[in-house]
Design a protein around this motif. Structure first.
Motif, mmCIF file in Angstrom:
data_model
loop_
_atom_site.group_PDB
_atom_site.id
_atom_site.type_symbol
_atom_site.label_atom_id
_atom_site.label_comp_id
_atom_site.label_asym_id
_atom_site.label_seq_id
_atom_site.Cartn_x
_atom_site.Cartn_y
_atom_site.Cartn_z
ATOM 1 N N LEU A 1 40.500 -6.545 -74.539
ATOM 2 C CA LEU A 1 40.494 -7.845 -73.874
ATOM 3 C C LEU A 1 41.917 -8.365 -73.691
ATOM 4 C CD1 LEU A 1 37.619 -9.527 -75.932
ATOM 5 C CD2 LEU A 1 37.437 -8.547 -73.638
ATOM 6 N N ASP A 2 42.097 -9.259 -72.722
ATOM 7 C CA ASP A 2 43.401 -9.900 -72.529
ATOM 8 C C ASP A 2 43.732 -10.751 -73.751
ATOM 9 O OD1 ASP A 2 43.728 -8.851 -69.969
ATOM 10 O OD2 ASP A 2 42.514 -10.443 -69.100
ATOM 11 N N GLY A 3 45.027 -10.940 -73.984
ATOM 12 C CA GLY A 3 45.473 -11.691 -75.150
ATOM 13 C C GLY A 3 44.870 -13.080 -75.234
ATOM 14 N N SER A 4 44.816 -13.796 -74.108
ATOM 15 C CA SER A 4 44.276 -15.156 -74.126
ATOM 16 C C SER A 4 42.794 -15.157 -74.473
ATOM 17 C CB SER A 4 44.494 -15.824 -72.759
ATOM 18 O OG SER A 4 43.865 -15.079 -71.728
ATOM 19 N N THR A 5 42.062 -14.145 -73.996
ATOM 20 C CA THR A 5 40.635 -14.048 -74.309
ATOM 21 C C THR A 5 40.436 -13.756 -75.792
ATOM 22 O OG1 THR A 5 40.178 -13.209 -72.079
ATOM 23 C CG2 THR A 5 38.473 -12.881 -73.738
ATOM 24 N N ARG A 6 41.231 -12.823 -76.320
ATOM 25 C CA ARG A 6 41.127 -12.520 -77.748
ATOM 26 C C ARG A 6 41.411 -13.755 -78.584
ATOM 27 N NH1 ARG A 6 44.330 -7.974 -76.409
ATOM 28 N NH2 ARG A 6 46.109 -8.932 -77.486
ATOM 29 N N ASN A 7 42.379 -14.558 -78.164
ATOM 30 C CA ASN A 7 42.765 -15.735 -78.942
ATOM 31 C C ASN A 7 41.636 -16.746 -79.052
ATOM 32 O OD1 ASN A 7 45.311 -14.711 -79.416
ATOM 33 N ND2 ASN A 7 46.265 -15.791 -77.717
ATOM 34 N N PHE B 1 61.776 -16.198 -62.788
ATOM 35 C CA PHE B 1 62.449 -17.363 -62.229
ATOM 36 C C PHE B 1 62.530 -18.500 -63.249
ATOM 37 C CE2 PHE B 1 60.705 -15.768 -57.991
ATOM 38 C CZ PHE B 1 61.933 -15.263 -57.575
ATOM 39 N N LEU B 2 61.488 -18.653 -64.034
ATOM 40 C CA LEU B 2 61.376 -19.797 -64.942
ATOM 41 C C LEU B 2 61.726 -19.390 -66.365
ATOM 42 C CD1 LEU B 2 57.965 -21.158 -63.585
ATOM 43 C CD2 LEU B 2 60.253 -22.009 -63.036
ATOM 44 N N LEU B 3 62.660 -20.122 -66.963
ATOM 45 C CA LEU B 3 63.083 -19.855 -68.334
ATOM 46 C C LEU B 3 63.034 -21.147 -69.148
ATOM 47 C CD1 LEU B 3 66.220 -17.598 -67.686
ATOM 48 C CD2 LEU B 3 63.916 -16.828 -68.314
ATOM 49 N N THR B 4 62.831 -21.019 -70.433
ATOM 50 C CA THR B 4 62.840 -22.179 -71.323
ATOM 51 C C THR B 4 64.274 -22.676 -71.514
ATOM 52 O OG1 THR B 4 63.152 -20.890 -73.347
ATOM 53 C CG2 THR B 4 60.884 -21.157 -72.551
ATOM 54 N N GLU B 5 64.409 -23.756 -72.276
ATOM 55 C CA GLU B 5 65.743 -24.284 -72.570
ATOM 56 C C GLU B 5 66.581 -23.289 -73.368
ATOM 57 O OE1 GLU B 5 62.992 -26.033 -73.472
ATOM 58 O OE2 GLU B 5 62.998 -27.901 -72.309
ATOM 59 N N PHE B 6 65.902 -22.323 -73.993
ATOM 60 C CA PHE B 6 66.600 -21.320 -74.803
ATOM 61 C C PHE B 6 66.858 -20.031 -74.025
ATOM 62 C CE2 PHE B 6 63.890 -23.949 -77.542
ATOM 63 C CZ PHE B 6 64.847 -24.546 -78.338
ATOM 64 N N GLY B 7 66.608 -20.080 -72.709
ATOM 65 C CA GLY B 7 66.871 -18.918 -71.881
ATOM 66 C C GLY B 7 65.863 -17.803 -72.031
ATOM 67 N N LYS B 8 64.661 -18.130 -72.524
ATOM 68 C CA LYS B 8 63.609 -17.138 -72.726
ATOM 69 C C LYS B 8 62.474 -17.375 -71.732
ATOM 70 C CE LYS B 8 65.593 -15.243 -76.299
ATOM 71 N NZ LYS B 8 66.119 -13.867 -76.240
ATOM 72 N N PRO B 9 61.742 -16.327 -71.376
ATOM 73 C CA PRO B 9 60.578 -16.513 -70.504
ATOM 74 C C PRO B 9 59.522 -17.373 -71.188
ATOM 75 C CG PRO B 9 61.225 -14.194 -70.582
ATOM 76 C CD PRO B 9 61.996 -14.894 -71.665
ATOM 77 N N PHE B 10 58.792 -18.159 -70.417
ATOM 78 C CA PHE B 10 57.708 -18.976 -70.948
ATOM 79 C C PHE B 10 56.512 -18.098 -71.315
ATOM 80 C CE2 PHE B 10 59.829 -22.361 -68.517
ATOM 81 C CZ PHE B 10 59.701 -23.442 -69.379
ATOM 82 N N THR B 11 55.809 -18.473 -72.373
ATOM 83 C CA THR B 11 54.476 -17.927 -72.601
ATOM 84 C C THR B 11 53.513 -18.732 -71.728
ATOM 85 O OG1 THR B 11 54.007 -19.458 -74.420
ATOM 86 C CG2 THR B 11 55.065 -17.338 -74.982
ATOM 87 N N ALA B 12 52.287 -18.259 -71.582
ATOM 88 C CA ALA B 12 51.309 -18.982 -70.765
ATOM 89 C C ALA B 12 51.055 -20.376 -71.328
ATOM 90 C CB ALA B 12 50.011 -18.187 -70.681
ATOM 91 N N ASN B 13 50.850 -20.472 -72.656
ATOM 92 C CA ASN B 13 50.608 -21.774 -73.268
ATOM 93 C C ASN B 13 51.843 -22.662 -73.191
ATOM 94 O OD1 ASN B 13 47.976 -21.165 -73.956
ATOM 95 N ND2 ASN B 13 48.502 -20.439 -76.011
ATOM 96 N N GLY B 14 53.004 -22.068 -73.407
ATOM 97 C CA GLY B 14 54.243 -22.837 -73.340
ATOM 98 C C GLY B 14 54.470 -23.405 -71.953
ATOM 99 N N PHE B 15 54.188 -22.596 -70.927
ATOM 100 C CA PHE B 15 54.355 -23.070 -69.554
ATOM 101 C C PHE B 15 53.353 -24.176 -69.247
ATOM 102 C CE2 PHE B 15 53.054 -22.853 -65.070
ATOM 103 C CZ PHE B 15 54.250 -23.218 -64.471
ATOM 104 N N GLY B 16 52.095 -23.979 -69.684
ATOM 105 C CA GLY B 16 51.083 -25.002 -69.436
ATOM 106 C C GLY B 16 51.466 -26.334 -70.043
ATOM 107 N N ASN B 17 51.986 -26.308 -71.271
ATOM 108 C CA ASN B 17 52.412 -27.550 -71.931
ATOM 109 C C ASN B 17 53.604 -28.188 -71.230
ATOM 110 O OD1 ASN B 17 50.424 -27.256 -73.897
ATOM 111 N ND2 ASN B 17 51.771 -26.118 -75.272
ATOM 112 N N LYS B 18 54.559 -27.342 -70.813
ATOM 113 C CA LYS B 18 55.737 -27.873 -70.121
ATOM 114 C C LYS B 18 55.350 -28.471 -68.779
ATOM 115 C CE LYS B 18 60.159 -28.612 -69.847
ATOM 116 N NZ LYS B 18 60.816 -29.558 -70.767
ATOM 117 N N PHE B 19 54.423 -27.826 -68.078
ATOM 118 C CA PHE B 19 54.012 -28.349 -66.777
ATOM 119 C C PHE B 19 53.297 -29.695 -66.946
ATOM 120 C CE2 PHE B 19 51.594 -28.648 -62.829
ATOM 121 C CZ PHE B 19 52.560 -28.274 -61.907
#
Length: 348
Positions: free
Chosen positions: A84-90, A257-275
Motif C-alpha cells: 500500500l502507499d505510505g499515506s494509506t498505511r499510515n 520547485f517547492l522547498l521548506t524553509e530548511f531547503g528540503k522537499p515538503f512531505t505531503a502532510n507538511g505541504f498540506g499544513n503549509k498550504f
C-alpha cells in the motif's frame, strides 16, 4: 553540502554502487532505494524512521496468538499491507492501533458484527472517522480471511454511517482571486497554488513536481495516489499561467520547485499544513489544497469539457465523480434552457 540523517548508513556493493540503509538500534536495517536528495528518498527514509521509532508492543499482547493485537501485527508484516502507499498505511495503522489500545488482548474468534458496530458508533459524532474505522477493519479482516489467519469476518453486514457531506470545499472564482491578490506572482505560496490549479494535482503531487516534469511544453508526472497499485500517468499541456508562475518564482535547479524553509522537499502532510497557513493568511481558513483540484475540475466542466477530457487531465478512472462536477456545472445552464421553453407557454 551533505546533511547527516539519523540512522543512515552506507555500504558499497561489489560493483562499486553505494547503497543506503536506515539502521536503528534493535531493528533490522531497511534499504532506501531512491536516489539521495530526491523527494522519493525522503519519503522512504521517513517511512523507515517511523517504523523504527514505534513504541515496543507489550510482550503479553504480542505473544498472545489469536488476539486482535496479534492479528494487527501479522497484517502489518504482510505483503498486502506493505504494497500500500505510505499515506494509506499510515491511516490504516492509526485506526487499528487506536482500537488495539483498548481491545488488543481480546480474542478475534469471539468478535461479532455487533462489536464492530459498537466500534463504529463510538465515533458517531464524527461520521467520516467512524466510516474510516470501519474501512480499516474491513481491510484487516479481508486480508485475514485470505491469509487463513482467522475464519470469521465480523465486518460482514456492517454498514457505513450515512451523512450529508460535500467533501472538501470547492474554491470559488472570488476566493481564487482573493488568494492571488494576497500571494502575488513570484511567491512560494502562489507557485504552490498554480501547481495545484494547472495540474489538478493533489497535495501529494504538488511538492514532488520539478523541472524534470516540465518538458517540450507539457507536464508529465505519475500521480502519487495508488502509484504502487494502480499508477496513473498524467501528460497534459503546460498552461501558460503556470509557466509564468514558475519563471516568476525564480526556482533553482532543485529536483522540486517547492522547498521548506530548511531547503528540503515538503512531505505531503507538511505541504498540506503549509498550504492551510497560506490560505489563512489570505483570509480563507475554510479552503484547502484538494479544493483547488475540485475548482479546476468544475471550471473544465463549465467550459464544456467532456467527462473523458476532464478525466485525462485529473487522472480520474471512474466517470462517476467527473459526472458530478459536470452536472453541477451545467445545472444553471439547463435551468435557463428549461425556463425559456416555459416562457410564453403559460396561460392566465
Amino acid at each position: 553540502m551533505r546533511v547527516a540523517l539519523k540512522y543512515i548508513c552506507e555500504d558499497v556493493d561489489r560493483h562499486g554502487n553505494v547503497r543506503c540503509y536506515v539502521r536503528a538500534p534493535g531493528k533490522r536495517k531497511v534499504r532506501i532505494r531512491a536516489l539521495p536528495g530526491t523527494p522519493e528518498f525522503m519519503e522512504e527514509y521517513q517511512a523507515a524512521i517511523a517504523t523504527a521509532a514505534e513504541a515496543p508492543l507489550r510482550q503479553a499482547d504480542e505473544a498472545k496468538r489469536g488476539s486482535f493485537r496479534h492479528l494487527c501485527i501479522r497484517y502489518y508484516s504482510s505483503a498486502i499491507y506493505k504494497a500500500l502507499d505510505g499515506s494509506t498505511r499510515n491511516w490504516l495503522r492509526r485506526a487499528l492501533d487506536e482500537i488495539a489500545q483498548e481491545h488488543g488482548a481480546k480474542q478475534v474468534a469471539t468478535m461479532q458484527a455487533r462489536h464492530v458496530r459498537r466500534l463504529r458508533d463510538a465515533k458517531a459524532e464524527m461520521p467520516a472517522a467512524a466510516n474510516q474505522r470501519l474501512k480499516a477493519l474491513r481491510a484487516l479482516f479481508s486480508w485475514a480471511i485470505e491469509a487463513e489467519e482467522t475464519k470469521v469476518n465480523p465486518t460482514i453486514g456492517v454498514k457505513k454511517l450515512r451523512y450529508q457531506s460535500n467533501g472538501h470545499h470547492t474554491w470559488t472564482n472570488e476566493e481564487i482571486q482573493q488568494f492571488c491578490e494576497r500571494h502575488t506572482l513570484g511567491t512560494k505560496a502562489r507557485l504552490a497554488f498554480d501547481l495545484l490549479r494547472y495540474t489538478t494535482g493533489r497535495r501529494e503531487d504538488a511538492p514532488r513536481l520539478g523541472r524534470q516534469h516540465m518538458r517540450d511544453g507539457r507536464v508529465r508526472f505519475r500521480q502519487a495516489k495508488n502509484e504502487h497499485r494502480n499508477p496513473i500517468d498524467i501528460d497534459i499541456p503546460l498552461h501558460p499561467a503556470l509557466g509564468e508562475s514558475i519563471a516568476a518564482a525564480k526556482v533553482g535547479a532543485n529536483l522540486t520547485f517547492l522547498l521548506t524553509e530548511f531547503g528540503k522537499p515538503f512531505t505531503a502532510n507538511g505541504f498540506g499544513n503549509k498550504f492551510k497557513d497560506w490560505c489563512r493568511q489570505a483570509g480563507l481558513p475554510h479552503c484547502s489544497a484538494h479544493g483547488v483540484r475540485k475548482a479546476t475540475s468544475t471550471a473544465l466542466a463549465e467550459a464544456g469539457a467532456t467527462p473523458h477530457e476532464i478525466g485525462a487531465i485529473t487522472g480520474h478512472t471512474s466517470l462517476k465523480e467527473i459526472e458530478r462536477y459536470t452536472k453541477a456545472a451545467r445545472r444553471g445552464e439547463l435551468a435557463s434552457q428549461g425556463m425559456s421553453k416555459l416562457i410564453g407557454k403559460t396561460t392566465a
